[in-house]
Design a protein around this motif. Structure first.
Motif, short mmCIF file in Angstrom:
data_model
loop_
_atom_site.label_atom_id
_atom_site.label_comp_id
_atom_site.label_asym_id
_atom_site.label_seq_id
_atom_site.Cartn_x
_atom_site.Cartn_y
_atom_site.Cartn_z
N HIS A 137 17.05 42.30 29.95
CA HIS A 137 16.75 43.50 29.17
C HIS A 137 18.06 44.13 28.69
CE1 HIS A 137 12.42 43.73 30.04
NE2 HIS A 137 12.77 43.12 31.16
N GLU A 167 15.75 43.23 22.34
CA GLU A 167 16.76 43.58 23.35
C GLU A 167 17.83 42.51 23.46
OE1 GLU A 167 14.89 44.92 27.02
OE2 GLU A 167 14.54 46.85 26.03
N HIS A 195 9.61 49.86 28.84
CA HIS A 195 9.51 49.90 27.37
C HIS A 195 8.56 51.02 26.96
CE1 HIS A 195 11.01 45.53 26.66
NE2 HIS A 195 11.79 46.22 27.47
N HIS A 234 13.72 51.04 33.65
CA HIS A 234 13.73 50.49 32.29
C HIS A 234 12.30 50.13 31.97
CE1 HIS A 234 15.51 47.84 29.04
NE2 HIS A 234 14.30 47.31 29.18
ZN LIG Z 1 13.53 45.74 28.28
#
Ligand SMILES: [Zn+2]
Length: 192
Positions: free
Chosen positions: A125, A66, A37, A35
């Motif tokens: 997240h 998020e 960004h 994950h």
């Molecule tokens: Zn994130």
């Protein structure tokens, strides 16, 4: 279909790592849930008469935050993004040789209350995952997809793609073009 199978394998890998205390398996499982960004994973599977595009993206790339939307402006941003994802034939223009029409679109995001989200999201997240299915009269002829993702999703900087077709397996990486070029479609191509 492929998406669900991958998830099951990764769940199994985590369980195996816990029981066998094999750290490399755990690292492998974490990698599958990368994950970062600005980065998005896009897997394309050409199977019989269908082209299936599986997308895994941090939600930040799509809406800029998020969590569930709070303000009216955030709610409007989410609504617009969801509408754009559902109109996937505007985001993905498949090689006309394949003659494809958009089929089912499945969107998954825990934070937005969409579909059946991935239970293994990193803490703090949120992801937005999606499966876009296209029905084609000549799917095997597809050699490229023009992506409008950089122009629509401003937070997106890089697309990591794997393509599985009868011509073989391909890995491609697309970076956000500089300046006004980002408004043009980016071509994801493979094969000969
Ligand atoms: Zn994130």
């Amino acid at each position: 279909m492929k998406h669900i199978r991958l998830r099951r394998i990764s769940g199994l890998a985590i369980a195996t790592a816990l029981f066998a205390a094999a750290p490399f398996l755990s690292a492998q499982a974490q990698q599958q849930h990368a994950h970062v960004h600005g980065q998005m994973k896009l897997d394309v599977a050409i199977d019989g008469p269908t082209v299936v595009i599986d997308m895994e993206s941090p939600l930040d790339n799509i809406v800029g935050f998020e969590r569930a939307p709070k303000t009216d402006a955030e709610k409007a941003t989410v609504e617009a993004a969801v509408a754009q994802l559902r109109a996937a034939d505007k985001l993905f223009t498949i090689d006309p040789a394949a003659n494809c029409k958009l089929g089912p679109v499945d969107l998954r995001s825990g934070a937005l209350g969409l579909g059946n989200p991935d239970p293994n999201e990193p803490p703090g997240h949120a992801d937005l995952d999606a499966t876009f299915s296209f029905n084609c009269t000549n799917a095997g002829a597809a050699k490229f997809i023009d992506l409008n993702l950089f122009s629509v999703f401003k937070g997106l900087r890089q697309i990591d793609s794997q393509i599985a077709s009868s011509q073989g397996q391909f890995k491609r990486q697309l970076k956000r073009p500089a300046g006004a070029q980002a408004a043009q479609p980016a071509r994801l191509s493979w094969g000969k």
